[in-house]
Design a protein around this motif. Structure first.
Motif, PDB file in Angstrom:
ATOM      1  N   THR A   1       0.851  -1.197   0.000  1.00 12.67           N
ATOM      2  CA  THR A   1       0.000   0.000   0.000  1.00 12.67           C
ATOM      3  C   THR A   1       0.881   1.239   0.000  1.00 12.67           C
ATOM      4  O   THR A   1       2.083   1.162   0.295  1.00 12.67           O
ATOM      5  N   ALA A   2       0.296   2.374  -0.308  1.00 16.32           N
ATOM      6  CA  ALA A   2       1.053   3.628  -0.310  1.00 16.32           C
ATOM      7  C   ALA A   2       1.676   3.907   1.059  1.00 16.32           C
ATOM      8  O   ALA A   2       2.852   4.275   1.137  1.00 16.32           O
ATOM      9  N   PRO A   3       0.946   3.704   2.184  1.00 17.13           N
ATOM     10  CA  PRO A   3       1.576   3.927   3.492  1.00 17.13           C
ATOM     11  C   PRO A   3       2.746   2.963   3.758  1.00 17.13           C
ATOM     12  O   PRO A   3       3.738   3.358   4.354  1.00 17.13           O
ATOM     13  N   GLU A   4       2.647   1.729   3.291  1.00 13.56           N
ATOM     14  CA  GLU A   4       3.753   0.788   3.474  1.00 13.56           C
ATOM     15  C   GLU A   4       4.993   1.232   2.704  1.00 13.56           C
ATOM     16  O   GLU A   4       6.115   1.159   3.208  1.00 13.56           O
ATOM     17  N   VAL A   5       4.787   1.716   1.493  1.00 17.54           N
ATOM     18  CA  VAL A   5       5.909   2.208   0.690  1.00 17.54           C
ATOM     19  C   VAL A   5       6.495   3.456   1.338  1.00 17.54           C
ATOM     20  O   VAL A   5       7.717   3.606   1.447  1.00 17.54           O
ATOM     21  N   GLU A   6       5.648   4.354   1.791  1.00 18.75           N
ATOM     22  CA  GLU A   6       6.096   5.569   2.474  1.00 18.75           C
ATOM     23  C   GLU A   6       6.935   5.222   3.703  1.00 18.75           C
ATOM     24  O   GLU A   6       8.002   5.788   3.923  1.00 18.75           O
TER      25      GLU A   6
END
Length: 101
Positions: free
Chosen positions: A6-11
């Protein structure tokens, strides 16, 4: 890939890389070699000092980039990666440090 991050995991992945300081030993051979190279190169170039770059200036430059997929501009940032730079503000602080160094 069945379960892409997910975007938060990548962030969070990039935040851990850029926000956590890494310990380096001052006598590491590669660092000594780099310092010697940089000092010699710096003397040759007579580098003109410029004003300090703020994190807000970096943010404005990246977010304000008109295109996401073009060649590098005067700041040497490859615009092909602009989409990524815009999406992960945790990198702004690190880029500010790079430009100020």
């Amino acid at each position: 890939m069945n379960n892409p991050p997910t975007a938060p995991e990548v962030e969070n992945f990039w935040r851990r890389i850029y926000d956590e300081p890494r310990s380096l030993f001052r006598d590491t051979p590669a660092l000594v070699q780099f310092e010697n190279f940089f000092q010699a190169r710096n003397q040759d170039l007579q580098v003109e000092l410029c004003e300090v770059v703020s994190e807000e200036e970096v943010r404005q430059a990246l977010v304000g980039a008109k295109t996401n997929f073009s060649g590098p501009g005067p700041d040497s940032i490859n615009s092909i990666n602009n989409w990524w730079w815009k999406k992960f503000p945790s990198t702004y602080r690190r880029l500010t440090k790079v430009y100020d160094s």
